[in-house]
Enzyme design. Sequence first.
Site, PDB file in Angstrom:
ATOM      1  CB  SER A  28      -0.931  -0.082   1.650  1.00 24.57           C
ATOM      2  OG  SER A  28      -0.189   0.193   2.577  1.00 24.57           O
ATOM      3  CG  ASP A  86       5.357  -0.385   5.736  1.00 28.90           C
ATOM      4  OD1 ASP A  86       6.659  -0.433   5.987  1.00 28.90           O
ATOM      5  OD2 ASP A  86       4.320  -0.986   5.629  1.00 28.90           O
TER       6      ASP A  86
END
Length: 278
Positions: A28, A86
């Site tokens: 994502s 991330d």
Amino acid sequence: VCLCFRDVPSVDILVWSELPTGAGLGSSAAYAVCLAAALLTACGAISCPLKEGESTARWTEEELNLINSWAFQGERVIHGNPSGVDNAVGTWGGALRYQSGKITPLKRVPTLRILLTNTKVPRSTKVLVAGVKEKMLKFPAIMNPVLDSIDAISQECQSVLEAMPANPSPEYYPVLEELFDINQHHLNVIGVGHPSLDRLCRVTASHGLHSKLTGAGGGGCGITLLRPDTSPLAVEAAKRDLCACGFECRETNIGAPGVTLHSSSSLNAEVLHALSES
């Protein structure tokens, strides 16, 4: 984006990815980073860094900060309260240290070969985190030293990685392999292991390789470190045995650059085919 910069022109977005979703690999965040870079470039908020004759190019540090900030907003939409690590890795690449909300890039980190194995066992990060918290509250005198040891493993790994030259020589790998093993045992102790990950580690160990979980654990993916001198026959045998367990396995690298603009001539045939079908 339109509220902060000029209008984004009408565009079609084609997303193509080799990352499995929901497996703890930051898919994502990769999506959010690429989308932010594309839209910011399209509306003129950042430059198009690709010069004539170049196959790839990256943005300036200031522009990467802007890409990262918008990608983080995308991660908030998807996850609610993400750490931001991330999307930072997706933006800058290489390796980063994350501690108490602070993200620090590591220096001179080499590119490492790994096997990336997806056990295809679904897991919930929320449930796993809650389980760790419960153990900490129940056994603080036991769990806190384990977490301190995991932190020490991370610091030792950082020191080794930053000491490795651009083309890492074999003598560094036994240390990394031992750190992999210790870390995996600790992660089992705090409750984020899984029988599928234990099986992954046993299979690769039978071929002289060292593995650990990645992401939240509880299933999902594991990584196996490959030395520069690892026999191709050993790698293929390990991949074959992992696939026989019902896992998906591929060879890849970690420590690569972050978000990059590619010319069409630099794309591989599979991506070009996906683009031509759109």
